[in-house]
Structure formats: structure tokens, C-alpha cells
Design a protein around this motif. Sequence first.
Motif, PDB file in Angstrom:
ATOM      1  N   UNK A 141     126.833  44.295 134.886  1.00  0.00           N
ATOM      2  CA  UNK A 141     126.266  45.614 135.180  1.00  0.00           C
ATOM      3  C   UNK A 141     127.185  46.453 136.073  1.00  0.00           C
ATOM      4  N   UNK A 198     126.932  38.366 129.773  1.00  0.00           N
ATOM      5  CA  UNK A 198     126.109  38.955 128.720  1.00  0.00           C
ATOM      6  C   UNK A 198     125.861  37.948 127.604  1.00  0.00           C
ATOM      7  N   UNK A 201     123.693  34.949 128.494  1.00  0.00           N
ATOM      8  CA  UNK A 201     122.246  35.146 128.425  1.00  0.00           C
ATOM      9  C   UNK A 201     121.751  35.015 126.991  1.00  0.00           C
ATOM     10  N   UNK A 202     122.522  35.574 126.043  1.00  0.00           N
ATOM     11  CA  UNK A 202     122.117  35.476 124.642  1.00  0.00           C
ATOM     12  C   UNK A 202     122.141  34.015 124.185  1.00  0.00           C
ATOM     13  N   UNK A 205     119.223  32.151 125.475  1.00  0.00           N
ATOM     14  CA  UNK A 205     118.028  32.408 124.670  1.00  0.00           C
ATOM     15  C   UNK A 205     118.074  31.555 123.413  1.00  0.00           C
ATOM     16  N   UNK A 243     126.550  36.073 115.620  1.00  0.00           N
ATOM     17  CA  UNK A 243     126.166  37.362 116.189  1.00  0.00           C
ATOM     18  C   UNK A 243     127.001  37.687 117.424  1.00  0.00           C
TER      19      UNK A 243
ATOM     20  N   UNK B 203     118.838  49.775 130.337  1.00  0.00           N
ATOM     21  CA  UNK B 203     120.051  49.753 129.517  1.00  0.00           C
ATOM     22  C   UNK B 203     120.723  51.129 129.488  1.00  0.00           C
ATOM     23  N   UNK B 206     122.091  52.325 132.900  1.00  0.00           N
ATOM     24  CA  UNK B 206     123.328  51.634 133.288  1.00  0.00           C
ATOM     25  C   UNK B 206     124.495  52.073 132.416  1.00  0.00           C
ATOM     26  N   UNK B 256     124.280  50.506 140.559  1.00  0.00           N
ATOM     27  CA  UNK B 256     124.074  49.728 139.339  1.00  0.00           C
ATOM     28  C   UNK B 256     123.555  48.334 139.693  1.00  0.00           C
ATOM     29  N   UNK B 257     124.180  47.716 140.693  1.00  0.00           N
ATOM     30  CA  UNK B 257     123.742  46.379 141.102  1.00  0.00           C
ATOM     31  C   UNK B 257     122.328  46.417 141.678  1.00  0.00           C
ATOM     32  N   UNK B 260     119.890  46.697 138.937  1.00  0.00           N
ATOM     33  CA  UNK B 260     119.841  45.401 138.259  1.00  0.00           C
ATOM     34  C   UNK B 260     119.004  44.414 139.065  1.00  0.00           C
ATOM     35  N   UNK B 264     116.056  43.077 136.990  1.00  0.00           N
ATOM     36  CA  UNK B 264     116.821  42.084 136.238  1.00  0.00           C
ATOM     37  C   UNK B 264     115.973  41.378 135.187  1.00  0.00           C
ATOM     38  N   UNK B 267     115.915  43.539 132.125  1.00  0.00           N
ATOM     39  CA  UNK B 267     117.226  43.642 131.495  1.00  0.00           C
ATOM     40  C   UNK B 267     117.583  42.347 130.769  1.00  0.00           C
ATOM     41  N   UNK B 268     117.561  41.233 131.510  1.00  0.00           N
ATOM     42  CA  UNK B 268     117.937  39.956 130.901  1.00  0.00           C
ATOM     43  C   UNK B 268     116.922  39.580 129.829  1.00  0.00           C
ATOM     44  N   UNK B 271     117.644  41.535 126.683  1.00  0.00           N
ATOM     45  CA  UNK B 271     118.779  41.042 125.895  1.00  0.00           C
ATOM     46  C   UNK B 271     118.365  39.800 125.119  1.00  0.00           C
ATOM     47  N   UNK B 272     117.621  38.917 125.796  1.00  0.00           N
ATOM     48  CA  UNK B 272     117.198  37.684 125.132  1.00  0.00           C
ATOM     49  C   UNK B 272     116.299  38.016 123.952  1.00  0.00           C
ATOM     50  N   UNK B 275     118.257  39.667 121.074  1.00  0.00           N
ATOM     51  CA  UNK B 275     119.163  38.793 120.338  1.00  0.00           C
ATOM     52  C   UNK B 275     118.395  37.828 119.444  1.00  0.00           C
ATOM     53  N   UNK B 276     117.244  37.390 119.929  1.00  0.00           N
ATOM     54  CA  UNK B 276     116.485  36.464 119.109  1.00  0.00           C
ATOM     55  C   UNK B 276     115.960  37.168 117.868  1.00  0.00           C
ATOM     56  N   UNK B 278     117.096  40.260 116.678  1.00  0.00           N
ATOM     57  CA  UNK B 278     118.128  40.927 115.889  1.00  0.00           C
ATOM     58  C   UNK B 278     118.990  39.886 115.229  1.00  0.00           C
TER      59      UNK B 278
END
Lengths: 318, 278, 442
Positions: A141, A198, A201-202, A205, A243, B203, B206, B256-257, B260, B264, B267-268, B271-272, B275-276, B278
Motif C-alpha cells: 500500500x 499482494x 494474500x491471494x 486464500x 492467475x 482500493x 489507495x 496510505x499506511x 490500510x 486492512x 482490503x485483504x 483481495x482474497x 481472487x477466489x 475471479x
Amino acid sequence: MAQTSPQQLAPPRSRAARRGSSRRVLGLAPGWWFTAPALAIVTLFFLVPALASFVLSVTDFDIYALADLRNLRFVGLDNFRRILVGEQSELFWTALGNTCFFVFVGGPLSVAVSLGFALLLEAKLTRYKGALRVVFFAPVVTTLVAVSITWRYLYDVRGGLMNHALESFGIEPVNWLGDPHWAMPAIILMAVWKNFGYNMVILLAGMQSIPDELYEAASLDGAGSWRRFWHVTLPALGPTFAFVGVTTMIGYFQLFAEPYVMTRGGPENSTYSLVLLMYEEGFRWWRLGAASAVAVVLFAITLVAAFGQLALQRRAAA
Amino acid sequence: MNRIVRALVHNGLLWGLALVVLTPLAWTVKASFLPAGSAMTIAAPADEAPRDAVGFTLDNYRQLFSRLNLGRYFANSVLVSTAITAISLALNSMAGYAFAKLRFRGRDGLFKCLLAALVVPLQAAMLPLFLMLKQLGVINTYWAVIIPSMATIYGIFLVRQYALSIPDSLLDAARVDGAGEGRIFWTVVLPLLKPVLATLGVFTFLAAWNDFMWPLVVLTGNDAQTLPVALAILSGEHVQDVELMMAGSVVTVLPALFLFAILQRQLIGGIMMGSVKG
Amino acid sequence: MTRCRQPDDRRLRRPQRAWCACLALLAAACSGCAPSESSQQTIQFWAIGAEGERVAPLVEQFHRLHPNVRVEIQQIPWTAAHEKLLTAFAGDSLPDVCQLGNTWIAEFSAIGALQDLSERVGPDRTVAPQQFFPGVWESNIVDGVPYGVPWYVDTRVLFYRTDLLAAAGFDAPPRHWDEWLEAMRAVQRRQAPGGHALLMPTNEWEQPVIFGMQTGAEMLRDDGRFGDFSGKRFGRAFDFYVDIFEEGLAPKISNTLVTNIWQQFERGEFVFCITGPWNIDQFRRRLSPSMEGKWATAPLPGPDGEYPGTSMAGGCSLVLFQSSPRQDAAWQLIEFLTRPEQQVEFFAASGNLPSNRAAWDSPQLADDPYLEAFRVQLEATRPLPRVPEWEQIAAKVWVAGEAAINGRVQPAEALAELDDQVDAILVKRRWMLAQHALGEAE
């Protein structure tokens, strides 16, 4: 025409839903009105300009043309000739080579480091998992420009922390950003530091979605931790890997801020990237035609990478 | 016993790594409080004592805000990032919801086109976009940065994926009650979308806060410059002023920090989730 | 001659803004409260680098003399100045008055950004050519038209450590290349590891170009249509430049990697450097008091007989932009800043050398020992090639130098490559010159 919509020919899903979508304003379904603003922005300020760069790439649009459009000439594919085989080709291929080095060395390295950290974090022994995750994610970040400036000083030959650390191990100081052989590795090292969180983290998951039974079954078969990793974790992470790998590579193709801030493409153009070339051609020297040719090439490369991803995903799915 | 040792080694290694990861940031903070000219003397020749005793000073920050006008850039960054976040959240959530839940002609084709356009690199559009914004007369204003970011394909996509999980029955019930589509969106859909909007919001903010290349191109004068652009330009001029630049980095990175640290989870988690799915 | 045709049809350049009135309104609302349009005029003045700060007190004086004009100063850094100015031109957001490096004047006049100043300057006007150093004045003229007024002059000389040079057995600064090399070798022998005789960043084009001027190289040929770097004269200079690195007399580093030049100078990590007048002030302020009397300036050594060797005629001018609707007010500022009294004050504040000759008679300049070298050097300067593409060409020069220094290619090869690149850069210029000749024939 709008009145006899094909929806009426299809069996209605529910009366209410049909009513909802048939309540039109100015003859347009509500869905259109909901999407119109976003679509207009995306089309006008992203898709149209992206297509227009093809047009620009066959002209010699430069600062003279900007001053007076009569100085604009249609030059066909000459811009492409110049960058691919002509006068600018050396710089172009250097930039492409550097970018590929960054992508194909830095990309896999990033993913590998992400995987390493994810595995360490996911281990049963780990305490304070949440706190560690936050720490490892923090560089993601941060502002790229700001940390690039920091790293430029960390890499300083004489006073930098990096050489200071090497020195304490008895290793000769390295001219990180001043030596053409070391500058790109130095930028890769920084990029790995900045980005690994980044993908970590993916991957975390992905790991968490692997059913425990698989591990238990493997343990019953007497598999050690290494074999569990090799035969359970890695295969199950396959799609996630595809991915992560491809998005990372596509992202890495757009290398710009690091060399812009840290080295300006030097030493000896060893960190000159494709996007930096486009920026300098376009927005430093205002040769928009030539810069657009670079943009088109970048576009083509990204397209190939995306097709690569599709193919990989299909194979993973099959 | 063996297990305890292993746990100790394992966690020791992790925290050691955490320390390494944090070192560049820690060094930035430390250097920003040092007197001018003293951050880089650590590797001075052994026979020579460091010229300045290591001290503590707020001078760098004072200089940044008084002489180098950093307050203005900070305000610019806040304004631009906030505007982009607010506008794009509104437009993306409307479009994302419509693509998920409203039926209209050409919807699926349109969405496929959008997804295909995801592969177009942003840089490919930059050159013509500059000429377009020049025609609009907005170069060197906040709008030059805000306009192209007011809606994003990725944002639409993220909201749509989430909105798919909204049960149709809920919407139909509202329609039966006679609510208009706008009201349904406002009172029923938006509250349900809150989690994804939080994620997308962080997102977007940032990304806008850290964005560099486009603002560098379109913000020519000092008036509208954002922090990263100003910092990059200043750093070219003040290569020698290590401590000053480090203070500038701290000012740029800290918000930014901070954001976050507060958000957090969103954000995290986002992403998780992304990704799962997408 | 070198100028492209001016646009007669302004509509080609002016955006049609009517249809985006709402956006513009929003933008106006966004950009804060503008001062109300009364008799009070606000002019935008872009200054480059530290000048932006140093000129502020003078602008305050100007405000007192001209209460109806307000000057807003914007500071743009040197490293980004050229691209920011071009971007501002491209984006229709140029200021009213601006500081411009005099090597950029040809370029900005070619694109029609600069206002012709013929009406405003003349032998009997407030701003008169004879007040300025002739060479520097000349650098502001393109095709006989003046586009700028010199604000300050700049040239490069040798800065060196007198104590360390004396310790190496040399009591006076070198006068010729051979002598200089000898001195550098002697110094180098006494250096600790990591130390060098000369600091000459590899990404600065000024040094190789100055050496080229010293050997009499023109660098471009046929009225600036083609590069001439692979000519014999520049070749000799380039060899000299590269050999200095080959011999290890200067470190192969770029200036982004020089983190503390003053500290290094003070520690004696280098003994010579070639730099400009701004560093007199910087060295005085940043070196510790014990360094007093241990460093000096000297004119550049020349390749053969003559001394001093040639240096480049640099400096900055003040220009008006054609797009400015407030040119009269902006001109008042230019008149004010180029008067001798203000020039002396500006020198005191910034260390920038006055362009107005009258200012040099003031004791502040005449009595400064460090300035003597500049005074002598200014007599021996040549202007850089005045083609719009010079800035692009200059950027290629150091790249060629870097390649040869790091041994990637032979110097001769690097120069041949350089000429190819320069010819490519000049292709549009050749086309426009041909068009122009065609237009004249018709």
C-alpha cells in the motif's frame, strides 16, 4: 420497436421482474440508465483513446503539429519501422529486453517469494498470523514513488544501507544503481519487496480453500511435509498460480515509476523500460506519433499475455 | 520439547523476515528526523568520526511545509483521491448492479466487451487522451486526473460479482410494493453492497493516492500537483537532501499506511474474495 | 529561416469549449477562489529551480512599485523544467512570463510559443541590446527576432582544491589539457581507494560538448540539418573525455548517484570538478569553515595554445508567451528584473551572474575572488547550436559518452551511432526547411 422486446417472447421469469425492467424512461430500460454514466466514461476516456492511438501511430504527430496541424503528415508504418528496425530500434529493443528481463525474472521471483511467505504463514506453528500478514502486506500500500526514492538511498554506493549490510558480511560493496549489470536486479529486488505481499494474500486464500481432508489423506499415506507440499498444495493451487503469474507479468510489463525515479533509465539504458520509452517519446519530446507506435506494441504484447492466461486457465480447468 | 524449539525457530524466522521487510520503511522514518547531511554518513571511512553527532530534528518537516509547499500538494492529493473515490463508487456500483440484476437488451454482450477491454493497458490510451483533455481545456486542473478515473471496468466487474449474490426475490418484493428502480437501488441494493463498496473504496482511494504516471503527465504547474508527482520532481532537484526527501516520503506514505491500518480487513479480505471468485 | 510557419488559423489551436461549459464551471469551482477581475492584474511567473525562491524578495519590491500588478511565482525544478514547459504548451496552460534556458529559445520560438519582442526592445528603450554581453544577447535571437531578455549568464569553469593540488606538486591551476592530465594523475596517485581526481557525472552532456567547443567542433552541419559528431574535431575532444574515465581519473557514475557532493569535496574524494556559478554559493554555504582558502575557481584549460579554453555561453532569459493576455504587465516585470540594481541584488541572493554589464561594476561582484575565473571565462564562450532539437540531441550526447566510458563500444563507433540518431532527430527539421524553401520559391 422497443415495445416489442424479445423479452416478451421469452417465458417471463416473474411478473414483478418484468414490470421492473419494462418501466422505461425515454424508451430505454432502467438498466441502460444505470450503466450509461459509467459506460460513457469508460468509452470516452479509455476505449476511444486506446483505439485512437492506432490512428496516431501512423502519423508524425509532434510538437510542430501540436503548434500547427498543417505540420502533421501521414507516414504509414514508418513509426513502426523506426522503432523495430530503424534509427530508434536500438533503444526500443533495449527497452523491450530490459522490460522482458524485469517481467520474466522479476515476475517469477515475486511469485516464488510470495509462495514462500504464504507457506511460512500458513504453517500450523505460526503465531500472530494476522499481525504478520499486515506487516508483509504493508509495502503493497505504500506509494511507489516514495519508496523508490528511499531505495535509491538504500542502494547508495558509499552510504547506503544495502552495502553497509553486505560489508558486515564481508562482501565487497556493489554499485547497485550505477553498474549496468546491477541496476535492473536492484530494481527487481525492490519490486519484489514492494509487491510480494499482494500475491501472498491471494495464495493464502487459495491455500485456505484446499480441503483439510486432502492433507489428512496424504498424512495417512505417510507423506512428509515436503511431499504434502509437492503433491497436494501445489496442484491444488494450480489455477491460482496461473492467475497470479499472468496478472503479475502483465503488471510488470508496465514498469515505469521505478526507473523514472531511481535511474531515469540509466546507467547506459540498462533500466530503460518500454513504458518509459513511450513516456519520453510522447510526453518529454512530444513525438506523439512515435510514442503511439510504442503504445501499440505494448498493447499487442499485453494481448498475447492475456491469451496466454486464457490458454493456461483452460488447461488448468481441463 | 522438539516441537517448542521448532515453533521458536519458525516464529523467530517469521519475525526476522518481518523486520527485514520493515527496514526500508523504518529507515525512511529515522532519516526523516535527522539533521541535514547526516543520514548517509554511516559508512564513513573508519578513520574519520561521523561529522555530525546523530541528532533529532523536525527541521525537515518544517522545511517541507514552509518552503516547499508540501501542504498544498497534500491537500491536492486528498481532494483528487476523495473525488475519484466518491464519483467512481457511485458510477461503478450503479453499473455493476445493473449488469448483475437488471435485464436489458445487449447486456451480456456489453459486459463481455467490457471484460475483453480489461486487457487494454492504460498506457495505450494515454497519448490520445491527453489531446482530448487538452481540447476540453482541463489540462493542469484536478479534472484532468479525475475524469478518466470516474469509472473503471475493474470496479464495475467487482461490484457485479458481488451483486450477483443479491436474491432476486428481495428486489421483486420491492417492485411489487411499487418502488421505482432508483429507490430500490438506494434503499435496498446499496446497503447490501456495503462490504464490496468498502473494499472497492479503499482500493480506489489507495490507487488514486499512489497514482503517478498520469498525474505526472497532465499536472504541469505546481497548483494542482499531487504528492507523488511533487515528490518525484523535488527528488530530482534535491538528490543531495536525503533527510528532506525522506520526510517527504513519510508524509506521502503515512496516509496510505494509516488507511490500510484501519481498513486492512476490508482490503485483504477483498483481495482474497476477488481472487477466489475471479 | 529555421522557424516553422506560424498558425494563421487560431481555431486550429483553440479548443472549442462551449460544449463542455459545465465541466469548465465545475473545474473553476474546484480550483479555488480566483481574485475578482478589477484593475488588479495577476501574472503567472514560472521560475526554474532555486531561482523561484531567490527572486521572491525582488518580486515584493516590484509589487511596491506596481501596486496594480500581482506576480504569482511558481517554481519548477530544473530536472523537469523542459518537459513541464512543453507539456504546458501542449495543454494550453503556459504562464505569462517565464525563465527559459537560452538553449531552449530556438525550440519554443519554432513552435510559436514565444512573443516577438522587437516592439519592446531597442537601442533607446529601457531594455537595450548594448546593455548585455553581446554573445548572450545573440543567443536570444532567432532569425533576427529577439524572443528573450537575458536574466543571468552562466558558463562552466574549474572548481578545485588548492591544498590537495599543491600537495600533488602543482601551485597553479592547469592551463592546457596535457598539464591538466598530468595534474590529475599526480592527484590520483595520492588518493585513497574510492577517491578520484575529477568528478564528472557521466549523464551530463555539458562536459563533452564543452571539450568539443574547445577543439572547434561545430557538432551540426548544413545549417543544422545533420549531426557532425563523428567529425575529426569532436572526435579528439571525445577521446580526451573518455580517456579520463579509462585512466580512472574520474568515477564512472551519474549525477543521480552523487549523494553529497560537498561532503565528498571536503573529504577530498575528488579534487576537480567542472561546474557553474551557482555552486560558488552552495560551496560557501555547505562546506565547513575550515575549508576556507582550500578551494578556488579557475578558467577551463584549453586543448592547445590558447588560455583559457572555450566554455559554453549558457544562462537564462526571461520570455513572454504569445498565449498571455497580460503581456504589458508581464513586460514590466522583465524590465524590472533586468535593471542593474536588481541584477546585483539577485546575484547577492542567488549567486547567478548578472547579464547586465553595468551590474558587474558593483563592488559585490568586482571584489569576489571566486568570480574572477568567471569574468575571464565569459570572454571565451561560444553559444550552443541553435536548433529546436538541441535538447534532444544533448540528451543523446551523454548516452553515447556513457556507452564509450563503460567500454560497450569504441568511441568512434559511439560517435557514428550518435550521428545516426541525431540525423533521425533532425528529419522533421529537414522536411520543414525544404517546405519553407519550396514556399519561398513559389
